[in-house]
Scaffold this motif. Structure first.
Motif, PDB file in Angstrom:
ATOM      1  N   LEU A  17       0.841  -1.111  -0.234  1.00 36.26           N
ATOM      2  CA  LEU A  17      -0.005   0.057   0.088  1.00 36.26           C
ATOM      3  C   LEU A  17       0.703   1.187  -0.106  1.00 36.26           C
ATOM      4  O   LEU A  17       0.622   1.950  -0.822  1.00 36.26           O
ATOM      5  CB  LEU A  17      -0.958   0.047   1.325  1.00 36.26           C
ATOM      6  N   LEU A  21       0.934   4.298  -3.041  1.00 35.79           N
ATOM      7  CA  LEU A  21       0.666   5.535  -2.605  1.00 35.79           C
ATOM      8  C   LEU A  21       1.854   6.170  -2.617  1.00 35.79           C
ATOM      9  O   LEU A  21       1.718   7.564  -2.972  1.00 35.79           O
ATOM     10  CB  LEU A  21      -0.005   5.614  -1.322  1.00 35.79           C
ATOM     11  N   LEU A  24       3.005   6.926  -6.116  1.00 34.76           N
ATOM     12  CA  LEU A  24       2.094   8.143  -6.651  1.00 34.76           C
ATOM     13  C   LEU A  24       2.380   9.537  -6.253  1.00 34.76           C
ATOM     14  O   LEU A  24       2.468  10.627  -6.738  1.00 34.76           O
ATOM     15  CB  LEU A  24       0.734   7.928  -6.267  1.00 34.76           C
ATOM     16  N   GLN A  25       2.662   9.489  -4.764  1.00 33.40           N
ATOM     17  CA  GLN A  25       2.876  10.902  -4.242  1.00 33.40           C
ATOM     18  C   GLN A  25       3.987  11.559  -4.648  1.00 33.40           C
ATOM     19  O   GLN A  25       4.456  12.687  -4.607  1.00 33.40           O
ATOM     20  CB  GLN A  25       2.750  10.794  -2.796  1.00 33.40           C
ATOM     21  N   THR A  50       0.795   9.936   4.651  1.00 30.28           N
ATOM     22  CA  THR A  50       0.544   8.680   3.748  1.00 30.28           C
ATOM     23  C   THR A  50       1.226   7.353   4.452  1.00 30.28           C
ATOM     24  O   THR A  50       0.780   6.366   4.419  1.00 30.28           O
ATOM     25  CB  THR A  50       1.189   8.985   2.132  1.00 30.28           C
ATOM     26  N   SER A  51       2.427   7.607   4.652  1.00 32.15           N
ATOM     27  CA  SER A  51       3.193   6.316   5.194  1.00 32.15           C
ATOM     28  C   SER A  51       2.652   6.010   6.570  1.00 32.15           C
ATOM     29  O   SER A  51       2.374   4.704   6.840  1.00 32.15           O
ATOM     30  CB  SER A  51       4.675   6.543   5.621  1.00 32.15           C
ATOM     31  N   ALA A  54      -0.711   4.051   5.745  1.00 26.95           N
ATOM     32  CA  ALA A  54      -0.478   2.837   5.034  1.00 26.95           C
ATOM     33  C   ALA A  54      -0.172   1.747   5.775  1.00 26.95           C
ATOM     34  O   ALA A  54      -0.789   0.617   5.901  1.00 26.95           O
ATOM     35  CB  ALA A  54       0.400   3.103   3.851  1.00 26.95           C
TER      36      ALA A  54
END
Length: 138
Positions: A17, A21, A24-25, A50-51, A54
């Motif tokens: 995940l 993500l 993409l970021q 995000t990390s 995830a």
């Protein structure tokens, strides 16, 4: 009796995940920096969240291991994005494709260009992203 210690390695779902993500970021971060003409170091804060997200959604239990993994993944993503920004800027200035620029760019030159491009506020935002990832993932 089952072990009560939390696993030190995140589940593969969490890593996968983050890979999706985070990639993409970081690509968005690189594109924004070329488009806006700056480092866009504030994206490290987004990458930190995000990390943390995830790892939480991926099923890693709370604790110190998750905090360390979130900080490490954020730092890795920030390094990847910084290197990619340098590669893109060199490709634009040399008039070559980014993959050719990546092959010609050495580690010493990349580090020198990263140091020249980042102001103290940028370094502060990069550090805040890593620290924020650890705090958000607790």
């Amino acid at each position: 009796m089952p072990s009560t210690s939390a696993p030190r390695f995140p589940p593969l779902t969490a890593l996968f995940l983050f890979l999706l993500l985070g990639l993409l970021q970081t690509m968005t971060w690189m594109g924004l920096s070329v488009y806006l003409g700056g480092q866009c170091s504030w994206m490290a804060l987004v990458l930190g969240l995000t990390s943390a997200l995830a790892l939480r959604l991926g099923g890693m239990p709370a604790g110190g291991a998750r905090m360390l993994w979130a900080a490490a993944l954020t730092a890795l993503g920030a390094v990847w994005a910084s290197w990619g920004i340098v590669v893109l800027q060199m490709a634009i200035s040399m008039g070559v494709r980014p993959d050719e620029s990546a092959l010609k760019l050495g580690g010493h030159l990349a580090w020198t260009l990263i140091q020249l491009a980042n102001r103290p506020l940028d370094w502060l935002l990069l550090a805040a992203g890593v620290i924020g990832a650890a705090i958000a993932s607790r």
